[in-house]
Enzyme design. Structure first.
Site, mmCIF file in Angstrom:
data_model
loop_
_atom_site.group_PDB
_atom_site.id
_atom_site.type_symbol
_atom_site.label_atom_id
_atom_site.label_comp_id
_atom_site.label_asym_id
_atom_site.label_seq_id
_atom_site.Cartn_x
_atom_site.Cartn_y
_atom_site.Cartn_z
ATOM 1 N N HIS A 9 -18.824 11.307 3.011
ATOM 2 C CA HIS A 9 -19.268 10.027 3.571
ATOM 3 C C HIS A 9 -20.788 10.060 3.781
ATOM 4 O O HIS A 9 -21.332 11.062 4.256
ATOM 5 C CB HIS A 9 -18.556 9.785 4.902
ATOM 6 N N ASP B 129 -7.733 11.537 7.837
ATOM 7 C CA ASP B 129 -6.530 11.076 8.528
ATOM 8 C C ASP B 129 -6.390 9.580 8.260
ATOM 9 O O ASP B 129 -7.064 9.042 7.384
ATOM 10 C CB ASP B 129 -6.576 11.431 10.022
ATOM 11 N N ARG C 112 0.811 -1.222 0.000
ATOM 12 C CA ARG C 112 0.000 0.000 0.000
ATOM 13 C C ARG C 112 0.841 1.267 0.000
ATOM 14 O O ARG C 112 0.516 2.248 -0.670
ATOM 15 C CB ARG C 112 -0.877 0.016 1.252
HETATM 16 C C1 GRF Z 1 -20.835 8.393 -1.930
HETATM 17 O O1 GRF Z 1 -22.033 8.099 -1.270
HETATM 18 C C2 GRF Z 1 -19.757 8.766 -0.933
HETATM 19 O O2 GRF Z 1 -20.253 9.383 0.211
HETATM 20 C C3 GRF Z 1 -19.190 7.420 -0.571
HETATM 21 O O3 GRF Z 1 -19.202 6.690 -1.775
HETATM 22 C C4 GRF Z 1 -20.247 7.166 -2.616
HETATM 23 C C5 GRF Z 1 -19.614 7.506 -3.942
HETATM 24 O O4 GRF Z 1 -20.542 7.736 -4.956
HETATM 25 N N1 GRF Z 1 -17.883 7.570 0.031
HETATM 26 P P1 GRF Z 1 -20.038 8.268 -6.399
HETATM 27 O O5 GRF Z 1 -18.955 7.333 -6.892
HETATM 28 O O6 GRF Z 1 -19.554 9.666 -6.217
HETATM 29 O O7 GRF Z 1 -21.263 8.197 -7.276
#
Ligand code: GRF
Length: 177
Positions: free
Chosen positions: A98, A130, A54
C-alpha cells in the site's frame, strides 16, 4: 508457490518476477489489466459481473489459485476488498502493498489524500490482509519524502520505486519460513 492478484499496471508483479520469486499464477478482477500480460504463467480474470456476488467470485478465484498450487497470495495493486470466501482459503497468507505509512491513509486514494493533507513524508507498507481496508498487521514499512512540487503522479512514482524493493524482500522472507 505464490499467486499474485492484480487490477492495473502490474509494476509490483514485475518486481516480484524480476526478484526470482516462484510465481505460479496471476489473477485479476479486470480482464483488461495490463498486469495480466507481464509474466509467462497461467492467468485468469474473475470479473464481478460474471458471478452472483463477491463471495461467489472470491470462492472461484481461491479455488483456481489452489489448483495452480498457490500457498501464498500477494496483492500487487489489487483494488477490491477480499471476502472470507477468499481469505479463509489462505489463512494468514495474504499480503498487500500500500502506498502510505499505514495506518495513515488507507484506501484507494491514498496518494492524492496525502498530498491534500500536506504531509512531508509518505512511504510504502507491506501488511497481512484481513477483511478491512488496508487494516491487517504491518510486516514492513519504508519512508519516502514528499517534495514541494509533487503531483500525485510524481509522488506515486517515488513510492512505487520503494515498493518494488520492499515487497519482493518481504515476500521472499515469508517464502523462506
Ligand atoms: C501500488 O502503488 C500499490 O501500493 C497499490 O497499487 C499500486 C499498484 O501498482 N496498492 P502496480 O499495478 O503494481 O504498478
Amino acid at each position: 508457490m505464490i499467486g499474485v492478484l492484480v487490477s492495473g499496471e502490474g509494476t509490483n508483479l514485475q518486481a516480484l518476477a524480476d526478484y526470482g520469486l516462484p510465481i505460479a499464477a496471476v489473477a485479476s478482477n479486470r480482464r483488461d489489466a495490463r498486469a495480466l500480460s507481464r509474466v509467462d504463467v497461467p492467468t485468469a480474470a474473475f470479473e464481478l459481473a460474471d458471478f452472483d456476488d463477491r463471495a461467489a467470485r472470491d470462492a472461484a478465484m481461491a479455488a483456481w489459485l489452489e489448483e495452480q498450487g498457490v500457498e501464498l497470495v500477494v496483492l500487487a495493486g489489487y483494488m477490491h476488498l477480499l471476502t472470507p470466501a477468499f481469505l479463509d482459503a489462505f489463512p494468514g497468507s495474504v499480503v498487500n502493498v500500500h502506498p502510505s505509512l499505514l495506518p495513515s491513509f488507507p484506501g484507494a486514494h491514498a496518494v492524492e489524500e496525502q498530498l491534500a493533507a500536506g504531509v512531508r513524508e509518505s512511504g510504502a507498507t507491506v501488511h497481512l490482509v484481513d477483511e478491512g481496508v488496508d487494516s491487517g498487521p504491518i510486516l514492513a514499512q519504508e519512508r519516502v519524502p514528499v517534495l514541494p512540487d509533487d503531483t500525485p503522479a510524481t509522488l506515486h512514482e517515488r513510492i512505487k520505486a520503494v515498493e518494488h524493493d520492499l515487497l519482493p524482500r518481504v515476500v521472499g522472507e515469508l517464502c523462506a519460513r
